[in-house]
Design a protein around this motif. Sequence first.
Motif, PDB file in Angstrom:
ATOM      1  N   ILE A  35       0.792  -1.224   0.000  1.00  7.19           N
ATOM      2  CA  ILE A  35       0.000   0.000   0.000  1.00  7.19           C
ATOM      3  C   ILE A  35       0.832   1.285   0.000  1.00  7.19           C
ATOM      4  CG2 ILE A  35      -1.805   1.294   1.244  1.00  7.19           C
ATOM      5  CD1 ILE A  35      -2.816  -1.412   0.218  1.00  7.19           C
ATOM      6  N   ALA A  36       1.978   1.295   0.664  1.00  9.13           N
ATOM      7  CA  ALA A  36       2.640   2.572   0.928  1.00  9.13           C
ATOM      8  C   ALA A  36       4.040   2.763   0.340  1.00  9.13           C
ATOM      9  CB  ALA A  36       2.710   2.780   2.446  1.00  9.13           C
ATOM     10  N   CYS A  37       4.773   1.731   0.035  1.00 16.22           N
ATOM     11  CA  CYS A  37       6.163   1.877  -0.390  1.00 16.22           C
ATOM     12  C   CYS A  37       6.254   2.699  -1.681  1.00 16.22           C
ATOM     13  CB  CYS A  37       6.834   0.517  -0.600  1.00 16.22           C
ATOM     14  SG  CYS A  37       8.581   0.658  -1.050  1.00 16.22           S
ATOM     15  N   PRO A  38       7.000   3.799  -1.650  1.00 16.69           N
ATOM     16  CA  PRO A  38       7.100   4.640  -2.847  1.00 16.69           C
ATOM     17  C   PRO A  38       7.794   3.953  -4.025  1.00 16.69           C
ATOM     18  CG  PRO A  38       8.530   5.484  -1.093  1.00 16.69           C
ATOM     19  CD  PRO A  38       7.720   4.362  -0.513  1.00 16.69           C
ATOM     20  N   MET A  39       8.591   2.934  -3.761  1.00 19.65           N
ATOM     21  CA  MET A  39       9.265   2.224  -4.855  1.00 19.65           C
ATOM     22  C   MET A  39       8.277   1.509  -5.783  1.00 19.65           C
ATOM     23  SD  MET A  39      12.756   0.629  -3.370  1.00 19.65           S
ATOM     24  CE  MET A  39      13.141   0.073  -5.027  1.00 19.65           C
ATOM     25  N   TYR A  40       7.098   1.188  -5.272  1.00 18.75           N
ATOM     26  CA  TYR A  40       6.121   0.451  -6.070  1.00 18.75           C
ATOM     27  C   TYR A  40       4.893   1.292  -6.420  1.00 18.75           C
ATOM     28  CZ  TYR A  40       9.096  -3.279  -4.426  1.00 18.75           C
ATOM     29  OH  TYR A  40      10.190  -4.056  -4.135  1.00 18.75           O
ATOM     30  N   ALA A  41       5.037   2.607  -6.390  1.00 18.38           N
ATOM     31  CA  ALA A  41       3.908   3.500  -6.686  1.00 18.38           C
ATOM     32  C   ALA A  41       3.375   3.281  -8.098  1.00 18.38           C
ATOM     33  CB  ALA A  41       4.310   4.952  -6.481  1.00 18.38           C
ATOM     34  N   ARG A  42       4.269   3.099  -9.065  1.00 16.58           N
ATOM     35  CA  ARG A  42       3.844   2.899 -10.452  1.00 16.58           C
ATOM     36  C   ARG A  42       3.021   1.617 -10.579  1.00 16.58           C
ATOM     37  NH1 ARG A  42       5.823  -0.095 -14.260  1.00 16.58           N
ATOM     38  NH2 ARG A  42       7.799  -0.466 -13.200  1.00 16.58           N
ATOM     39  N   ILE A  58      -7.929 -10.340  -5.332  1.00 16.80           N
ATOM     40  CA  ILE A  58      -6.752 -11.200  -5.124  1.00 16.80           C
ATOM     41  C   ILE A  58      -6.020 -11.388  -6.446  1.00 16.80           C
ATOM     42  CG2 ILE A  58      -6.018 -13.569  -4.613  1.00 16.80           C
ATOM     43  CD1 ILE A  58      -8.113 -13.603  -2.363  1.00 16.80           C
ATOM     44  N   LYS A  59      -6.759 -11.581  -7.521  1.00 19.26           N
ATOM     45  CA  LYS A  59      -6.137 -11.746  -8.833  1.00 19.26           C
ATOM     46  C   LYS A  59      -5.350 -10.486  -9.210  1.00 19.26           C
ATOM     47  CE  LYS A  59      -7.229 -13.293 -13.487  1.00 19.26           C
ATOM     48  NZ  LYS A  59      -8.278 -13.775 -14.374  1.00 19.26           N
ATOM     49  N   LEU A  60      -5.938  -9.324  -8.995  1.00 21.58           N
ATOM     50  CA  LEU A  60      -5.246  -8.067  -9.280  1.00 21.58           C
ATOM     51  C   LEU A  60      -4.047  -7.878  -8.356  1.00 21.58           C
ATOM     52  CD1 LEU A  60      -8.382  -5.816  -9.860  1.00 21.58           C
ATOM     53  CD2 LEU A  60      -6.752  -6.599 -11.589  1.00 21.58           C
ATOM     54  N   LEU A  61      -4.185  -8.336  -7.122  1.00 20.50           N
ATOM     55  CA  LEU A  61      -3.082  -8.265  -6.166  1.00 20.50           C
ATOM     56  C   LEU A  61      -1.901  -9.112  -6.648  1.00 20.50           C
ATOM     57  CD1 LEU A  61      -2.145  -7.167  -3.441  1.00 20.50           C
ATOM     58  CD2 LEU A  61      -3.192  -9.155  -2.373  1.00 20.50           C
ATOM     59  N   PHE A  62      -2.177 -10.282  -7.192  1.00 23.91           N
ATOM     60  CA  PHE A  62      -1.103 -11.109  -7.758  1.00 23.91           C
ATOM     61  C   PHE A  62      -0.397 -10.389  -8.909  1.00 23.91           C
ATOM     62  CE2 PHE A  62      -3.274 -15.084  -6.066  1.00 23.91           C
ATOM     63  CZ  PHE A  62      -2.307 -15.311  -5.102  1.00 23.91           C
ATOM     64  N   HIS A  63      -1.161  -9.671  -9.726  1.00 20.90           N
ATOM     65  CA  HIS A  63      -0.542  -8.895 -10.801  1.00 20.90           C
ATOM     66  C   HIS A  63       0.408  -7.847 -10.216  1.00 20.90           C
ATOM     67  CE1 HIS A  63      -2.364 -10.351 -14.476  1.00 20.90           C
ATOM     68  NE2 HIS A  63      -3.556 -10.332 -13.923  1.00 20.90           N
ATOM     69  N   LEU A  64      -0.047  -7.162  -9.173  1.00 28.15           N
ATOM     70  CA  LEU A  64       0.803  -6.159  -8.521  1.00 28.15           C
ATOM     71  C   LEU A  64       2.081  -6.795  -7.977  1.00 28.15           C
ATOM     72  CD1 LEU A  64       1.427  -3.387  -7.132  1.00 28.15           C
ATOM     73  CD2 LEU A  64       0.088  -4.233  -5.211  1.00 28.15           C
ATOM     74  N   SER A 108       4.454  -7.867 -10.682  1.00 22.78           N
ATOM     75  CA  SER A 108       5.111  -6.749 -11.369  1.00 22.78           C
ATOM     76  C   SER A 108       6.238  -6.129 -10.550  1.00 22.78           C
ATOM     77  CB  SER A 108       4.078  -5.683 -11.745  1.00 22.78           C
ATOM     78  OG  SER A 108       3.601  -5.005 -10.604  1.00 22.78           O
ATOM     79  N   THR A 109       6.239  -6.334  -9.245  1.00 20.23           N
ATOM     80  CA  THR A 109       7.329  -5.799  -8.420  1.00 20.23           C
ATOM     81  C   THR A 109       8.552  -6.713  -8.433  1.00 20.23           C
ATOM     82  OG1 THR A 109       6.724  -6.912  -6.340  1.00 20.23           O
ATOM     83  CG2 THR A 109       5.653  -4.775  -6.804  1.00 20.23           C
ATOM     84  N   HIS A 110       8.363  -7.982  -8.754  1.00 15.14           N
ATOM     85  CA  HIS A 110       9.417  -9.011  -8.728  1.00 15.14           C
ATOM     86  C   HIS A 110      10.001  -9.188  -7.330  1.00 15.14           C
ATOM     87  CE1 HIS A 110       9.287  -9.177 -13.069  1.00 15.14           C
ATOM     88  NE2 HIS A 110       9.354  -7.869 -13.079  1.00 15.14           N
ATOM     89  N   ARG A 111       9.372  -8.632  -6.338  1.00 15.93           N
ATOM     90  CA  ARG A 111       9.909  -8.605  -4.977  1.00 15.93           C
ATOM     91  C   ARG A 111       9.978  -9.987  -4.336  1.00 15.93           C
ATOM     92  NH1 ARG A 111       9.414  -5.365  -0.123  1.00 15.93           N
ATOM     93  NH2 ARG A 111      10.971  -6.326   1.197  1.00 15.93           N
ATOM     94  N   LEU A 112       9.015 -10.831  -4.592  1.00 14.85           N
ATOM     95  CA  LEU A 112       8.952 -12.118  -3.903  1.00 14.85           C
ATOM     96  C   LEU A 112       9.243 -13.305  -4.822  1.00 14.85           C
ATOM     97  CD1 LEU A 112       5.833 -11.340  -1.695  1.00 14.85           C
ATOM     98  CD2 LEU A 112       8.244 -11.161  -1.075  1.00 14.85           C
ATOM     99  N   GLU A 113       9.787 -13.029  -6.003  1.00 17.28           N
ATOM    100  CA  GLU A 113      10.072 -14.100  -6.961  1.00 17.28           C
ATOM    101  C   GLU A 113      11.046 -15.135  -6.417  1.00 17.28           C
ATOM    102  OE1 GLU A 113      11.440 -12.644 -10.720  1.00 17.28           O
ATOM    103  OE2 GLU A 113       9.403 -12.281 -11.419  1.00 17.28           O
ATOM    104  N   GLN A 114      12.021 -14.687  -5.660  1.00 13.82           N
ATOM    105  CA  GLN A 114      13.021 -15.627  -5.137  1.00 13.82           C
ATOM    106  C   GLN A 114      12.377 -16.693  -4.264  1.00 13.82           C
ATOM    107  OE1 GLN A 114      16.267 -13.746  -3.092  1.00 13.82           O
ATOM    108  NE2 GLN A 114      17.159 -15.677  -2.459  1.00 13.82           N
ATOM    109  N   ASN A 115      11.334 -16.299  -3.533  1.00  9.62           N
ATOM    110  CA  ASN A 115      10.665 -17.238  -2.642  1.00  9.62           C
ATOM    111  C   ASN A 115       9.511 -17.993  -3.289  1.00  9.62           C
ATOM    112  OD1 ASN A 115      11.591 -14.715  -0.899  1.00  9.62           O
ATOM    113  ND2 ASN A 115      11.782 -16.576   0.331  1.00  9.62           N
TER     114      ASN A 115
END
Length: 123
Positions: free
Chosen positions: A60-67, A93-99, A102-109
């Motif tokens: 919700i808040a991290c400026p790195m993922y604003a886009r 939930i489906k849209l949340l998965f898209h978000l 798109s961040t690639h933040r949790l891909e490693q896990n």
Amino acid sequence: PSKHFSKLIAELPRRHSSLIFQLCTGHAPLNKHLHRITKVPSPTRQQCHQREDTVYYFLIACPMYARQRHVLQNDLGPQASHLRNLFNNRKYIKLLFHLIASTHRLEQNFGDVTPPADNDEGE
């Protein structure tokens, strides 16, 4: 989890249901949780050093993922600002998965968490 939540995630692939469950319980691999279990030295987000790296901050808040978040906000409007809404509706939930994908933040896990194809767009 509630019956409603269990029903929402029942047909998701394991990695998707596991991710949603971890996000809902605060046990996702974000620095707040990783610090609590002594895996990282600080609970703050390393890239922006602004706040603790919580589920709320990540989604919700991290400026790195604003886009990336902008897409979700365009689709959901003010509903996108509340975690409770994002975790309690199949479409959200489906849209949340898209978000998240798109961040690639949790891909490693979790690998690729792009939502699986779903013909049923109901709640």
